[in-house]
Design an enzyme around this catalytic site. Structure first.
Site, PDB file in Angstrom:
ATOM      1  N   ASP A 149      27.983  64.212  17.951  1.00 28.05           N
ATOM      2  CA  ASP A 149      27.907  64.414  16.501  1.00 28.05           C
ATOM      3  C   ASP A 149      27.296  63.182  15.843  1.00 28.05           C
ATOM      4  O   ASP A 149      27.666  62.052  16.156  1.00 28.05           O
ATOM      5  CB  ASP A 149      29.310  64.657  15.943  1.00 28.05           C
ATOM      6  CG  ASP A 149      29.291  65.328  14.587  1.00 28.05           C
ATOM      7  OD1 ASP A 149      28.201  65.457  14.002  1.00 28.05           O
ATOM      8  OD2 ASP A 149      30.368  65.720  14.110  1.00 28.05           O
ATOM      9  N   HIS A 222      20.971  74.251  14.291  1.00 27.98           N
ATOM     10  CA  HIS A 222      21.536  73.287  13.349  1.00 27.98           C
ATOM     11  C   HIS A 222      20.575  72.130  13.096  1.00 27.98           C
ATOM     12  O   HIS A 222      20.361  71.728  11.939  1.00 27.98           O
ATOM     13  CB  HIS A 222      22.870  72.756  13.893  1.00 27.98           C
ATOM     14  CG  HIS A 222      23.537  71.786  12.975  1.00 27.98           C
ATOM     15  ND1 HIS A 222      23.962  72.136  11.714  1.00 27.98           N
ATOM     16  CD2 HIS A 222      23.850  70.467  13.133  1.00 27.98           C
ATOM     17  CE1 HIS A 222      24.505  71.079  11.119  1.00 27.98           C
ATOM     18  NE2 HIS A 222      24.444  70.051  11.960  1.00 27.98           N
TER      19      HIS A 222
END
Length: 312
Positions: A149, A222
């Site tokens: 992330d 994404h």
């Protein structure tokens, strides 16, 4: 003299407590706010001395309505508003209330608990806690979904460039727009996806964290939708400090999305790409497995401003 910012540019730490508070109707909030300003300053200074290598920080953000209730300077920061929901054909970035947000970071969870207790002792008589999330570092910086992330986070001097307000709003130079969302993941559905399909959702290879080429990357991945540019083609970025959280016995697995930015417009464009789609309808496929349960915008004033309001 350059204003001293709160520690919005630090890198994610091993342990974090995030909390959102809403003032009670009729409460005498100004004296409490002044004590909170003093506490934020004290905690940040104290832990530099007590644990100099610990990268400990306490960051306080203030919501639009709270800013006005507290009688803070007008005009407000240019883009400090109540976040409006972004509703796509299938998924919605909901809006939830919040007057004050605390972001407590430390290497040691016990330090986060100590800071959280200090905050509670001051604010609890006049405010209710709407959300408290305990985040942790998962493996090599991965989310619960198994992918690293924050790979596209700016690094080095670029963190300040993208996280802090500049000359476009001189009164609030050095401040930052703070946006948060609490996501809950459908982990069973996610884990039923083969790794190759998961990689298409993110637009990255899972093990290596290398981004797919534009020829291979799906347009609804994404990474494809979260990456935006200005009119000249320059990358626009935000400083994410996301961390996973989990209550395994309840089957709850999530990500607390938190970002700091010099303008909320950048974050809003990313959210519109994700939830509305670019083009419209081509929404971020990660939302089929991740549901936003909160959505609130705050502004993080400089330490200088907090010191001006601190109770002596």
């Amino acid at each position: 003299m350059t204003a001293l910012s709160q520690n919005v540019t630090d890198y994610p730490n091993n342990n974090t407590i995030f909390s959102v508070w809403k003032f009670k109707e009729g409460a005498d909030i100004k004296p409490v706010f002044e004590r909170l300003c003093a506490l934020v300053s004290n905690l940040n200074h104290s832990f530099v001395v007590r644990i100099p290598e610990g990268r400990t920080s306490c960051i306080m953000g203030i919501g639009h309505d709270a800013w006005q209730k507290l009688g803070l300077p007008a005009p407000l920061p240019k883009e400090l508003v109540n976040f409006e929901p972004i509703s796509g054909e299938k998924h919605t970035a909901i809006s939830t209330p919040g007057d004050i947000h605390f972001h407590l970071r430390a290497m040691n969870a016990g330090i986060c608990y100590e800071m959280g207790k200090d905050v509670y002792n001051i604010i609890s008589p006049v405010a209710d806690c709407l959300e408290e999330v305990h985040g942790f570092r998962y493996w090599d910086g991965r989310s619960i979904l198994g992918f690293v992330d924050g790979t596209e986070n700016p690094i080095g001097h670029e963190r300040a460039k993208f996280a802090m307000v500049g000359d476009e709003d001189p009164q609030y130079k050095g401040g930052s727009y703070l946006f948060v969302q609490k996501y809950i993941h459908d982990l069973k559905a996610w884990e039923n996806l083969p790794t190759a399909e998961q990689e298409k959702v993110f637009g990255r290879y899972k093990q290596s964290d290398i981004e797919m080429t534009d020829e291979v990357k799906p347009t609804n991945s994404h990474s494809a939708l979260a990456g935006i540019t200005d009119a000249e083609g320059n990358d626009l970025k935000i400083v994410r400090d996301n961390l996973p959280f989990s209550n395994p016995s309840r089957g709850e697995f999530g990500t607390y999305f938190i970002c700091y930015a010099n303008t909320f417009s950048t974050t809003k464009r990313m959210l519109e790409n994700m939830f509305l789609g670019n083009p419209i309808g081509n929404y971020d496929r990660i939302l089929d497995f991740s549901t936003a349960k909160t959505g609130t915008l705050f502004f993080v004033p400089t330490m200088d401003m907090l010191d001006n309001y601190s109770a002596t």
